[in-house]
Design a protein around this motif. Structure first.
Motif, PDB file in Angstrom:
ATOM      1  N   ALA A  12       0.853  -1.192   0.000  1.00  0.00           N
ATOM      2  CA  ALA A  12       0.000   0.000   0.000  1.00  0.00           C
ATOM      3  C   ALA A  12       0.886   1.238   0.000  1.00  0.00           C
ATOM      4  O   ALA A  12       1.977   1.248   0.570  1.00  0.00           O
ATOM      5  N   ALA A  13       0.404   2.293  -0.682  1.00  0.00           N
ATOM      6  CA  ALA A  13       1.166   3.533  -0.764  1.00  0.00           C
ATOM      7  C   ALA A  13       0.278   4.694  -0.325  1.00  0.00           C
ATOM      8  O   ALA A  13      -0.915   4.729  -0.652  1.00  0.00           O
ATOM      9  N   GLU A  14       0.857   5.633   0.401  1.00  0.00           N
ATOM     10  CA  GLU A  14       0.084   6.771   0.885  1.00  0.00           C
ATOM     11  C   GLU A  14      -0.447   7.594  -0.291  1.00  0.00           C
ATOM     12  O   GLU A  14       0.279   7.875  -1.260  1.00  0.00           O
ATOM     13  N   GLY A  15      -1.713   7.976  -0.194  1.00  0.00           N
ATOM     14  CA  GLY A  15      -2.308   8.785  -1.243  1.00  0.00           C
ATOM     15  C   GLY A  15      -2.659   8.002  -2.489  1.00  0.00           C
ATOM     16  O   GLY A  15      -2.981   8.587  -3.533  1.00  0.00           O
ATOM     17  N   ARG A  16      -2.638   6.673  -2.422  1.00  0.00           N
ATOM     18  CA  ARG A  16      -3.001   5.827  -3.568  1.00  0.00           C
ATOM     19  C   ARG A  16      -3.925   4.718  -3.073  1.00  0.00           C
ATOM     20  O   ARG A  16      -3.927   4.365  -1.889  1.00  0.00           O
ATOM     21  N   LYS A  17      -4.729   4.187  -3.973  1.00  0.00           N
ATOM     22  CA  LYS A  17      -5.550   3.026  -3.629  1.00  0.00           C
ATOM     23  C   LYS A  17      -5.185   1.877  -4.558  1.00  0.00           C
ATOM     24  O   LYS A  17      -4.725   2.085  -5.684  1.00  0.00           O
ATOM     25  N   ARG A  18      -5.388   0.668  -4.065  1.00  0.00           N
ATOM     26  CA  ARG A  18      -5.102  -0.533  -4.852  1.00  0.00           C
ATOM     27  C   ARG A  18      -6.417  -1.146  -5.334  1.00  0.00           C
ATOM     28  O   ARG A  18      -7.351  -1.345  -4.545  1.00  0.00           O
ATOM     29  N   VAL A  19      -6.464  -1.434  -6.621  1.00  0.00           N
ATOM     30  CA  VAL A  19      -7.634  -2.070  -7.233  1.00  0.00           C
ATOM     31  C   VAL A  19      -7.160  -3.297  -8.000  1.00  0.00           C
ATOM     32  O   VAL A  19      -6.302  -3.192  -8.889  1.00  0.00           O
ATOM     33  N   ALA A  20      -7.676  -4.460  -7.628  1.00  0.00           N
ATOM     34  CA  ALA A  20      -7.322  -5.694  -8.334  1.00  0.00           C
ATOM     35  C   ALA A  20      -8.179  -5.821  -9.587  1.00  0.00           C
ATOM     36  O   ALA A  20      -9.398  -5.644  -9.529  1.00  0.00           O
ATOM     37  N   LEU A  21      -7.547  -6.126 -10.710  1.00  0.00           N
ATOM     38  CA  LEU A  21      -8.250  -6.211 -11.988  1.00  0.00           C
ATOM     39  C   LEU A  21      -8.067  -7.585 -12.614  1.00  0.00           C
ATOM     40  O   LEU A  21      -6.961  -8.130 -12.650  1.00  0.00           O
ATOM     41  N   VAL A  22      -9.164  -8.141 -13.098  1.00  0.00           N
ATOM     42  CA  VAL A  22      -9.144  -9.404 -13.834  1.00  0.00           C
ATOM     43  C   VAL A  22      -9.728  -9.119 -15.210  1.00  0.00           C
ATOM     44  O   VAL A  22     -10.877  -8.687 -15.331  1.00  0.00           O
ATOM     45  N   VAL A  23      -8.937  -9.326 -16.247  1.00  0.00           N
ATOM     46  CA  VAL A  23      -9.372  -9.076 -17.627  1.00  0.00           C
ATOM     47  C   VAL A  23      -9.392 -10.403 -18.365  1.00  0.00           C
ATOM     48  O   VAL A  23      -8.347 -11.013 -18.584  1.00  0.00           O
ATOM     49  N   ALA A  28      -5.702 -17.417 -21.049  1.00  0.00           N
ATOM     50  CA  ALA A  28      -6.043 -17.284 -19.628  1.00  0.00           C
ATOM     51  C   ALA A  28      -6.346 -15.825 -19.289  1.00  0.00           C
ATOM     52  O   ALA A  28      -5.808 -14.910 -19.912  1.00  0.00           O
ATOM     53  N   PRO A  29      -7.198 -15.593 -18.309  1.00  0.00           N
ATOM     54  CA  PRO A  29      -7.475 -14.221 -17.876  1.00  0.00           C
ATOM     55  C   PRO A  29      -6.194 -13.532 -17.400  1.00  0.00           C
ATOM     56  O   PRO A  29      -5.307 -14.159 -16.826  1.00  0.00           O
ATOM     57  N   ARG A  30      -6.107 -12.247 -17.636  1.00  0.00           N
ATOM     58  CA  ARG A  30      -4.968 -11.438 -17.204  1.00  0.00           C
ATOM     59  C   ARG A  30      -5.325 -10.752 -15.888  1.00  0.00           C
ATOM     60  O   ARG A  30      -6.442 -10.265 -15.721  1.00  0.00           O
ATOM     61  N   THR A  31      -4.392 -10.716 -14.950  1.00  0.00           N
ATOM     62  CA  THR A  31      -4.631 -10.020 -13.679  1.00  0.00           C
ATOM     63  C   THR A  31      -3.577  -8.948 -13.485  1.00  0.00           C
ATOM     64  O   THR A  31      -2.432  -9.076 -13.949  1.00  0.00           O
ATOM     65  N   ALA A  32      -3.965  -7.876 -12.798  1.00  0.00           N
ATOM     66  CA  ALA A  32      -3.035  -6.790 -12.526  1.00  0.00           C
ATOM     67  C   ALA A  32      -3.528  -6.004 -11.326  1.00  0.00           C
ATOM     68  O   ALA A  32      -4.736  -5.917 -11.085  1.00  0.00           O
ATOM     69  N   CYS A  33      -2.599  -5.442 -10.577  1.00  0.00           N
ATOM     70  CA  CYS A  33      -2.945  -4.611  -9.431  1.00  0.00           C
ATOM     71  C   CYS A  33      -2.672  -3.161  -9.795  1.00  0.00           C
ATOM     72  O   CYS A  33      -1.518  -2.769 -10.014  1.00  0.00           O
ATOM     73  N   ALA A  34      -3.737  -2.376  -9.899  1.00  0.00           N
ATOM     74  CA  ALA A  34      -3.593  -0.967 -10.249  1.00  0.00           C
ATOM     75  C   ALA A  34      -3.450  -0.134  -8.983  1.00  0.00           C
ATOM     76  O   ALA A  34      -4.198  -0.316  -8.021  1.00  0.00           O
ATOM     77  N   GLN A  35      -2.498   0.771  -8.974  1.00  0.00           N
ATOM     78  CA  GLN A  35      -2.351   1.743  -7.896  1.00  0.00           C
ATOM     79  C   GLN A  35      -2.673   3.114  -8.479  1.00  0.00           C
ATOM     80  O   GLN A  35      -1.930   3.628  -9.321  1.00  0.00           O
ATOM     81  N   VAL A  36      -3.787   3.659  -8.053  1.00  0.00           N
ATOM     82  CA  VAL A  36      -4.285   4.897  -8.649  1.00  0.00           C
ATOM     83  C   VAL A  36      -4.703   5.894  -7.573  1.00  0.00           C
ATOM     84  O   VAL A  36      -4.733   5.569  -6.384  1.00  0.00           O
ATOM     85  N   ALA A  37      -5.050   7.090  -8.011  1.00  0.00           N
ATOM     86  CA  ALA A  37      -5.486   8.137  -7.074  1.00  0.00           C
ATOM     87  C   ALA A  37      -6.765   7.717  -6.364  1.00  0.00           C
ATOM     88  O   ALA A  37      -7.567   6.951  -6.913  1.00  0.00           O
ATOM     89  N   PRO A  38      -6.999   8.204  -5.156  1.00  0.00           N
ATOM     90  CA  PRO A  38      -8.166   7.795  -4.373  1.00  0.00           C
ATOM     91  C   PRO A  38      -9.502   8.021  -5.074  1.00  0.00           C
ATOM     92  O   PRO A  38     -10.458   7.279  -4.837  1.00  0.00           O
ATOM     93  N   ASP A  39      -9.593   9.049  -5.943  1.00  0.00           N
ATOM     94  CA  ASP A  39     -10.864   9.330  -6.614  1.00  0.00           C
ATOM     95  C   ASP A  39     -10.925   8.763  -8.028  1.00  0.00           C
ATOM     96  O   ASP A  39     -11.845   9.070  -8.790  1.00  0.00           O
ATOM     97  N   ALA A  40      -9.978   7.893  -8.396  1.00  0.00           N
ATOM     98  CA  ALA A  40      -9.936   7.334  -9.747  1.00  0.00           C
ATOM     99  C   ALA A  40     -11.149   6.443 -10.016  1.00  0.00           C
ATOM    100  O   ALA A  40     -11.640   5.742  -9.128  1.00  0.00           O
ATOM    101  N   THR A  41     -11.626   6.458 -11.250  1.00  0.00           N
ATOM    102  CA  THR A  41     -12.735   5.592 -11.652  1.00  0.00           C
ATOM    103  C   THR A  41     -12.206   4.210 -12.012  1.00  0.00           C
ATOM    104  O   THR A  41     -10.994   3.998 -12.166  1.00  0.00           O
ATOM    105  N   ALA A  42     -13.131   3.282 -12.197  1.00  0.00           N
ATOM    106  CA  ALA A  42     -12.750   1.932 -12.632  1.00  0.00           C
ATOM    107  C   ALA A  42     -12.086   1.995 -14.000  1.00  0.00           C
ATOM    108  O   ALA A  42     -11.137   1.253 -14.282  1.00  0.00           O
TER     109      ALA A  42
END
Length: 208
Positions: free
Chosen positions: A81-92, A110-124
């Protein structure tokens, strides 16, 4: 409304399925159909989101789910976890060859997975763009392509004659812009409404 329902029932040639990217939210390790599109949804830190490309007969919970589990720790557990960022797990999930448009194939099986670290107000959509560019949308903000797949088309209707045969490969696992093909569904409804209006106009002409 009654006229529209009658025309749907009496017109077997009308499209019954759509080829599109469906949007899902994870909860308790399971997938649930998202209630709003990725361009407006603002996931909280620790959210798991899924995207699945397929030909589905109905928009909503009956659409094909991502074939990987909604496991936040499995995707983002190794990302601190990073200050000022949120983590969103993505499965594509790019889906199966049977659901691909003519002349194309899923970029990976196979499905692709990735962990996005974005701003707190970021959209999906912003979280997805950070790990799976390029994205493509249509004029109605419907998500058309992820990582450039497919190259063309967007929620287009598939006629009964053209849609793939159901198989175990295309079925969703039991554990299993807008989030569905809103543009396609609206276009289909508009076409039916136009047919109904034409039928009423012809009927009135004959009575004169």
């Amino acid at each position: 409304m009654g006229l529209l329902l009658t025309l749907f029932a009496a017109s077997p040639a009308l499209a019954a399925s759509y080829r599109y990217w469906s949007f899902w939210q994870g909860s308790g390790g399971n997938w649930g159909y998202a209630t709003e599109g990725p361009s407006t949804a603002r996931p909280a830190d620790g959210t798991t989101l899924g995207f699945r490309f397929s030909v589905s007969k109905d928009a909503g919970a009956e659409a094909a789910k991502p074939r990987a589990g909604a496991d936040f720790e499995g995707v983002c557990g190794g990302t601190a976890a990073a200050e000022g960022r949120k983590r969103v797990a993505l499965v594509v999930d790019f889906g199966v060859p049977a659901d691909a448009p003519a002349g194309e194939a899923p970029p990976q099986e196979a499905p692709r997975t990735a962990c996005a670290q974005v701003a707190p107000d970021a959209t999906a959509a912003e979280a997805l763009a950070s790990v799976a560019k390029p994205l493509r949308y249509n004029g109605a903000a419907l998500l058309c392509a992820i990582s450039g797949y497919p190259k063309s088309g967007c929620g287009e209707p598939i006629t009964d004659e053209a849609q793939p045969k159901p198989s175990a490969a295309t079925a969703a696992p039991s554990s299993g812009g807008g989030s569905g093909p809103s543009a396609g569904l609206l276009a289909g409804a508009a076409a039916v409404a136009a047919l109904g209006a034409a039928a009423v106009w012809q009927s009135r002409r004959r009575r004169r």
